[in-house]
Scaffold this motif. Structure first.
Motif, PDB file in Angstrom:
ATOM      1  N   VAL A 127       0.832  -1.203   0.000  1.00 59.91           N
ATOM      2  CA  VAL A 127       0.000   0.000   0.000  1.00 59.91           C
ATOM      3  C   VAL A 127       0.869   1.255   0.000  1.00 59.91           C
ATOM      4  O   VAL A 127       0.559   2.242  -0.678  1.00 59.91           O
ATOM      5  CB  VAL A 127      -0.956   0.001   1.220  1.00 59.91           C
ATOM      6  N   GLU A 128       1.962   1.228   0.746  1.00 58.01           N
ATOM      7  CA  GLU A 128       2.865   2.374   0.780  1.00 58.01           C
ATOM      8  C   GLU A 128       3.358   2.705  -0.634  1.00 58.01           C
ATOM      9  O   GLU A 128       3.361   3.867  -1.058  1.00 58.01           O
ATOM     10  CB  GLU A 128       4.049   2.077   1.696  1.00 58.01           C
ATOM     11  N   TRP A 129       3.769   1.692  -1.370  1.00 58.05           N
ATOM     12  CA  TRP A 129       4.255   1.889  -2.744  1.00 58.05           C
ATOM     13  C   TRP A 129       3.133   2.441  -3.638  1.00 58.05           C
ATOM     14  O   TRP A 129       3.346   3.360  -4.415  1.00 58.05           O
ATOM     15  CB  TRP A 129       4.779   0.561  -3.304  1.00 58.05           C
ATOM     16  N   ILE A 130       1.915   1.892  -3.484  1.00 55.17           N
ATOM     17  CA  ILE A 130       0.755   2.352  -4.270  1.00 55.17           C
ATOM     18  C   ILE A 130       0.500   3.839  -4.025  1.00 55.17           C
ATOM     19  O   ILE A 130       0.275   4.615  -4.961  1.00 55.17           O
ATOM     20  CB  ILE A 130      -0.501   1.520  -3.913  1.00 55.17           C
ATOM     21  N   CYS A 131       0.534   4.244  -2.769  1.00 47.75           N
ATOM     22  CA  CYS A 131       0.265   5.650  -2.414  1.00 47.75           C
ATOM     23  C   CYS A 131       1.273   6.599  -3.064  1.00 47.75           C
ATOM     24  O   CYS A 131       0.895   7.641  -3.601  1.00 47.75           O
ATOM     25  CB  CYS A 131       0.290   5.837  -0.907  1.00 47.75           C
ATOM     26  N   TYR A 132       2.544   6.223  -3.012  1.00 40.95           N
ATOM     27  CA  TYR A 132       3.571   7.088  -3.605  1.00 40.95           C
ATOM     28  C   TYR A 132       3.369   7.233  -5.117  1.00 40.95           C
ATOM     29  O   TYR A 132       3.583   8.313  -5.680  1.00 40.95           O
ATOM     30  CB  TYR A 132       4.976   6.536  -3.310  1.00 40.95           C
ATOM     31  N   GLN A 133       2.958   6.150  -5.775  1.00 42.34           N
ATOM     32  CA  GLN A 133       2.711   6.218  -7.228  1.00 42.34           C
ATOM     33  C   GLN A 133       1.505   7.108  -7.538  1.00 42.34           C
ATOM     34  O   GLN A 133       1.535   7.916  -8.464  1.00 42.34           O
ATOM     35  CB  GLN A 133       2.465   4.805  -7.796  1.00 42.34           C
ATOM     36  N   ILE A 134       0.443   6.976  -6.754  1.00 43.96           N
ATOM     37  CA  ILE A 134      -0.776   7.778  -6.972  1.00 43.96           C
ATOM     38  C   ILE A 134      -0.481   9.266  -6.823  1.00 43.96           C
ATOM     39  O   ILE A 134      -0.923  10.093  -7.624  1.00 43.96           O
ATOM     40  CB  ILE A 134      -1.896   7.342  -5.991  1.00 43.96           C
ATOM     41  N   LEU A 135       0.306   9.607  -5.786  1.00 44.64           N
ATOM     42  CA  LEU A 135       0.542  11.019  -5.461  1.00 44.64           C
ATOM     43  C   LEU A 135       1.537  11.713  -6.393  1.00 44.64           C
ATOM     44  O   LEU A 135       1.764  12.912  -6.278  1.00 44.64           O
ATOM     45  CB  LEU A 135       1.004  11.144  -4.005  1.00 44.64           C
ATOM     46  N   LYS A 136       2.116  10.976  -7.315  1.00 44.09           N
ATOM     47  CA  LYS A 136       3.002  11.594  -8.309  1.00 44.09           C
ATOM     48  C   LYS A 136       2.210  12.335  -9.388  1.00 44.09           C
ATOM     49  O   LYS A 136       2.726  13.236 -10.049  1.00 44.09           O
ATOM     50  CB  LYS A 136       3.863  10.512  -8.990  1.00 44.09           C
ATOM     51  N   ILE A 137       0.945  11.951  -9.571  1.00 46.36           N
ATOM     52  CA  ILE A 137       0.122  12.479 -10.680  1.00 46.36           C
ATOM     53  C   ILE A 137      -0.946  13.424 -10.128  1.00 46.36           C
ATOM     54  O   ILE A 137      -1.618  13.099  -9.143  1.00 46.36           O
ATOM     55  CB  ILE A 137      -0.553  11.317 -11.436  1.00 46.36           C
ATOM     56  N   PRO A 138      -1.148  14.614 -10.744  1.00 46.00           N
ATOM     57  CA  PRO A 138      -2.186  15.562 -10.287  1.00 46.00           C
ATOM     58  C   PRO A 138      -3.582  14.929 -10.320  1.00 46.00           C
ATOM     59  O   PRO A 138      -3.889  14.104 -11.182  1.00 46.00           O
ATOM     60  CB  PRO A 138      -2.087  16.717 -11.298  1.00 46.00           C
ATOM     61  N   PHE A 139      -4.423  15.333  -9.359  1.00 45.22           N
ATOM     62  CA  PHE A 139      -5.802  14.837  -9.308  1.00 45.22           C
ATOM     63  C   PHE A 139      -6.696  15.671 -10.215  1.00 45.22           C
ATOM     64  O   PHE A 139      -6.507  16.885 -10.346  1.00 45.22           O
ATOM     65  CB  PHE A 139      -6.338  14.896  -7.869  1.00 45.22           C
ATOM     66  N   ASP A 140      -7.680  15.010 -10.784  1.00 46.09           N
ATOM     67  CA  ASP A 140      -8.669  15.692 -11.630  1.00 46.09           C
ATOM     68  C   ASP A 140      -9.932  15.905 -10.803  1.00 46.09           C
ATOM     69  O   ASP A 140     -10.685  14.952 -10.546  1.00 46.09           O
ATOM     70  CB  ASP A 140      -8.959  14.839 -12.863  1.00 46.09           C
ATOM     71  N   PHE A 141     -10.162  17.156 -10.393  1.00 48.11           N
ATOM     72  CA  PHE A 141     -11.335  17.457  -9.567  1.00 48.11           C
ATOM     73  C   PHE A 141     -12.563  17.831 -10.394  1.00 48.11           C
ATOM     74  O   PHE A 141     -13.555  18.294  -9.845  1.00 48.11           O
ATOM     75  CB  PHE A 141     -10.999  18.562  -8.562  1.00 48.11           C
ATOM     76  N   ASN A 142     -12.477  17.621 -11.718  1.00 47.48           N
ATOM     77  CA  ASN A 142     -13.659  17.822 -12.573  1.00 47.48           C
ATOM     78  C   ASN A 142     -14.470  16.538 -12.682  1.00 47.48           C
ATOM     79  O   ASN A 142     -15.643  16.573 -13.052  1.00 47.48           O
ATOM     80  CB  ASN A 142     -13.229  18.281 -13.975  1.00 47.48           C
ATOM     81  N   LYS A 143     -13.844  15.413 -12.368  1.00 47.12           N
ATOM     82  CA  LYS A 143     -14.549  14.126 -12.439  1.00 47.12           C
ATOM     83  C   LYS A 143     -15.629  14.059 -11.362  1.00 47.12           C
ATOM     84  O   LYS A 143     -15.453  14.579 -10.265  1.00 47.12           O
ATOM     85  CB  LYS A 143     -13.554  12.979 -12.232  1.00 47.12           C
ATOM     86  N   LYS A 144     -16.726  13.379 -11.687  1.00 47.71           N
ATOM     87  CA  LYS A 144     -17.817  13.218 -10.716  1.00 47.71           C
ATOM     88  C   LYS A 144     -17.582  11.916  -9.953  1.00 47.71           C
ATOM     89  O   LYS A 144     -17.993  10.843 -10.379  1.00 47.71           O
ATOM     90  CB  LYS A 144     -19.169  13.223 -11.416  1.00 47.71           C
ATOM     91  N   GLU A 145     -16.912  12.048  -8.800  1.00 49.04           N
ATOM     92  CA  GLU A 145     -16.602  10.889  -7.967  1.00 49.04           C
ATOM     93  C   GLU A 145     -17.116  11.108  -6.549  1.00 49.04           C
ATOM     94  O   GLU A 145     -17.248  12.247  -6.099  1.00 49.04           O
ATOM     95  CB  GLU A 145     -15.082  10.660  -7.911  1.00 49.04           C
ATOM     96  N   THR A 146     -17.355  10.009  -5.859  1.00 48.80           N
ATOM     97  CA  THR A 146     -17.842  10.069  -4.478  1.00 48.80           C
ATOM     98  C   THR A 146     -16.959   9.212  -3.590  1.00 48.80           C
ATOM     99  O   THR A 146     -16.533   8.124  -3.992  1.00 48.80           O
ATOM    100  CB  THR A 146     -19.293   9.544  -4.401  1.00 48.80           C
ATOM    101  N   TYR A 147     -16.679   9.737  -2.393  1.00 53.30           N
ATOM    102  CA  TYR A 147     -15.883   8.986  -1.420  1.00 53.30           C
ATOM    103  C   TYR A 147     -16.740   8.718  -0.187  1.00 53.30           C
ATOM    104  O   TYR A 147     -17.341   9.636   0.377  1.00 53.30           O
ATOM    105  CB  TYR A 147     -14.631   9.785  -1.032  1.00 53.30           C
ATOM    106  N   PHE A 148     -16.812   7.438   0.234  1.00 51.70           N
ATOM    107  CA  PHE A 148     -17.569   7.051   1.428  1.00 51.70           C
ATOM    108  C   PHE A 148     -16.606   6.827   2.586  1.00 51.70           C
ATOM    109  O   PHE A 148     -15.653   6.053   2.475  1.00 51.70           O
ATOM    110  CB  PHE A 148     -18.366   5.764   1.172  1.00 51.70           C
TER     111      PHE A 148
END
Length: 710
Positions: A127-148
């Motif tokens: 999971v640590e490795w996954i998080c570092y890979q995700i955070l390298k790329i900017p987030f798209d806040f135009n997408k319609k997503e929901t977090y529970f």
């Protein structure tokens, strides 16, 4: 609570002595490697606790497959309550043990713990490795997503793709919170959508970097946690099936427990916080060794510690804060050598002599109230808990302090006394009985036992009554255990008036703490078992379990909704309410008409009480809604409109809380002033809050009625 019952000690010693010969102690086999020693230690802890609970717990339970499944689910919940680490295939792989934990428990076998924790460690790295890979790329806040965020709709990821997506949404949510915080700090006018969008998108990169730093720190701390920490969680997942108050305390947890119950510890008098791996000074205790030394300041970092001046200095950078603290603490009179990195970057060595450090917030405090109407003086005592020193019976305790306070207040010629035990979660049973005796003398205070047949009546030993005048006890939903013994006895003997919430917490069980290595002839630190041994009953025969003590005068308290969820009646595996026969007792001999005084207060409150209840219920409803907020939009526009809605709701919530205070003070409106001699800033703040406390105002009204009736 501590209860010293000699018979109980003999039973424990007898059966542990019998079976412990079959268990090799951890300090006899010098050739055993570290891993095997740890396994043996875990086995001893499990088996010792199982035997103790089997013989002594007042509420025996069936150790079967149903028990096993409950523990299995609970431990997964404790390790991964948001279902972000384990995959569905992990659950399927480990489900073979779902019906075996009961057998492991009886045999003292840590197999299930070892297997699940090995898999957990593996997932943490991934999971640590996954998080570092995700955070390298900017987030798209135009997408319609929901977090529970809640647990109800959460499922374990079926595959790696779902796993990555789950973490991506979580990290996106954290970045979103950072953006909002950054926007708030800049105090931008964000009433228009366009301004919001620009500010929101401009902050993405900087906020994502902050989340990256936080996540790095999170995993550093997670990986630093010892296997013994996870083992404690496993043991408590098992024994919490017996009742919510039976707990295993690791050696570190036992230290914290002793500090909380005594209000004293031995050390240098600094409060530390973890700042990216550095033990950083957050607060200096006034009068403590560090404060007196003058060389340590808030913001300084402790980078090396020599536990005594002759030992080698140890680097503590990156160490878990709790382990650093254990190195710094030590017996009174011993010396510790610290290497300090000052705020300007310079390095200094400081040698300090440890001393007893007191947490003043634990101890009783008092002040005088002067009634402007008739110049009567009333005493007010705030008792945060029934503290005592489990290691030193002659040390400071609540009964000694209360006795001195009451004697001091009597010299002021007070005409009444208010004892505030709101938020008092309990403490020593012996101390509670002694304090109750200050107002009742040598009479039965409480009954204890597991049933009608083997109950025991506990009395105060001192005939002398310290205070015979008007008495009011102030309670709320978090007044628990020993607090309920005091309130129940005062209510049953009609000695005074109980004011506050509809009912108190409802904890009617007694716990004793037993160090495990004490019975195993071992120098190994094994921790302790806090074991429920008995239930207590009022002199009228009723248990306070679940039902608590009901107030004579009900005044809504501003208790947060989240705390109400953790009252005894809402906890899993709470023991049932029951009763025993009452014991003969006589009501307090007073000329004052207690029922008439209660009637006056109820009449005074009833004038506006309906409005009180409506405002209080509205506040509770808003708090509940805030607490149960589970769904968050990750699209900037949807989040914008949601934030406006939440902002309006919070504004309404704070207005209502302020109005409840103002309204309460109008309903209970005595004119009095507080005489409170202190230079302590924290206590001065406490005094300010008490001036706005309408429950205290009504207590003053009640004491005024007492004196007008006499």
């Amino acid at each position: 609570m501590n209860l010293k019952i000699k018979k109980l000690h003999y039973i424990i010693i007898s059966f542990i002595f019998l079976f412990s010969f079959g268990l090799p102690t951890t300090n006899t086999n010098h050739n055993t490697n570290s891993k095997n020693r740890e396994q043996e230690k875990h086995r001893i802890i499990l088996k010792t606790i199982y035997k103790t609970l089997h013989f002594l717990h007042p509420n025996p339970i069936s150790i079967n497959n149903d028990f096993s499944q409950k523990v299995y689910n609970k431990y997964f919940e404790k390790l991964d309550n948001q279902k972000r680490f384990f995959l569905q295939k992990d659950i399927e792989y480990l489900s073979v043990y779902k019906n075996k934990i009961d057998d492991f428990w009886i045999d003292g076998d840590p197999t299930f713990f070892n297997i699940i924790i090995k898999r957990f460690y593996h997932r943490i790295k991934e999971v640590e490795w996954i998080c570092y890979q995700i955070l390298k790329i900017p987030f798209d806040f135009n997408k319609k997503e929901t977090y529970f965020l809640g647990k109800e709709k959460l499922l374990y990821p079926k595959n790696k793709r779902e796993w990555i997506e789950k973490w991506k949404k979580y990290l996106k949510y954290l970045t979103l919170l950072e953006i909002i915080d950054s926007i708030k700090q800049k105090k931008l006018n964000l009433s228009r959508e366009k301004i919001w969008k620009k500010a929101f998108l401009n902050e993405e990169n900087k906020s994502r970097k902050k989340v990256q730093e936080s996540i790095k720190e999170y995993f550093r701390k997670l990986k630093m946690r010892k296997k013994s920490d996870w083992f404690s969680i496993y043991v408590n997942s098992i024994i919490s099936e017996y009742d919510p108050h039976t707990n295993y305390l690791s050696p570190r947890d036992k230290e914290i427990f002793d500090l909380n119950i005594s209000g004293q510890t031995e050390g240098i008098g600094v409060e530390l916080q973890d700042d990216k791996g550095y033990a950083t000074v957050r607060k200096l205790m006034v009068g403590g060794p560090a404060w007196k030394n003058k060389k340590i300041e808030i913001g300084d970092k402790i980078i090396r510690v020599a536990k005594n001046i002759d030992s080698e200095s140890k680097n503590i950078v990156g160490m878990l804060l709790e382990h650093s603290i254990r190195l710094i603490k030590g017996k009174k009179g011993s010396q510790v050598k610290l290497t300090i990195q000052k705020k300007n970057g310079s390095i200094e060595e400081v040698i300090l002599t440890r001393d007893v450090i007191e947490n003043k917030e634990t101890f009783a405090k008092s002040f005088l109230l002067i009634d402007n109407k008739n110049q009567n003086k009333y005493g007010f005592i705030y008792l945060p808990e029934f503290y005592f020193n489990p290691e030193n019976k002659k040390g400071r305790n609540a009964a000694k302090d209360m006795k001195l306070i009451i004697q001091k207040l009597k010299k002021e010629n007070i005409k009444g006394l208010i004892i505030d035990i709101r938020n008092n979660g309990g403490g020593s049973l012996d101390t509670a009985i002694e304090i109750t005796g200050f107002f009742l003398g040598k009479v039965p205070i409480v009954q204890i036992g597991k049933s009608q047949k083997n109950k025991k009546i506990l009395k105060n030993h001192d005939h002398k009554i310290l205070w015979k005048g008007p008495l009011v006890i102030l309670v709320n939903e978090l007044s628990a255990s020993a607090s309920e013994i005091l309130a129940a006895a005062i209510a049953d003997y009609k000695r005074g008036i109980i004011v506050g919430s509809h009912q108190t917490y409802g904890k009617g069980t007694i716990q004793s703490v037993y160090p495990l290595n004490r019975f195993l002839f071992s120098n190994e630190e094994l921790g302790a078992l806090k074991l429920t041994t008995n239930k207590f009953y009022r002199v009228n025969g009723s248990s306070t379990q679940l039902k608590g003590v009901h107030s004579d005068i009900v005044i809504p308290n501003q208790i947060n909704y989240i705390f109400l969820k953790f009252m005894e009646k809402n906890l899993p595996n709470s023991m049932n309410w029951d009763h025993v026969d009452p014991i003969p007792f006589h009501y307090w001999n007073t000329k004052k008409d207690l029922e008439n005084i209660k009637y006056k207060s109820i009449k005074r409150m009833n004038k506006k009480n309906k409005d009180f209840i409506v405002i209080y219920q509205t506040i509770q409803s808003l708090e509940k809604k805030n607490y149960n907020e589970k769904k968050f939009y990750l699209n900037w526009r949807k989040f914008f409109y949601d934030s406006l809605k939440i902002k309006r709701r919070n504004k309404k919530f704070h207005k209502l809380k302020d109005y409840l205070n103002t309204y309460g003070l109008k309903v209970c409106s005595p004119s009095y002033k507080i005489i409170f001699n202190t230079n302590n800033i924290e206590e001065t703040e406490w005094k300010k809050n008490l001036k706005k406390d309408f429950s205290v105002s009504e207590c003053v009204n009640i004491l005024r009625d007492f004196n007008e009736n006499s």
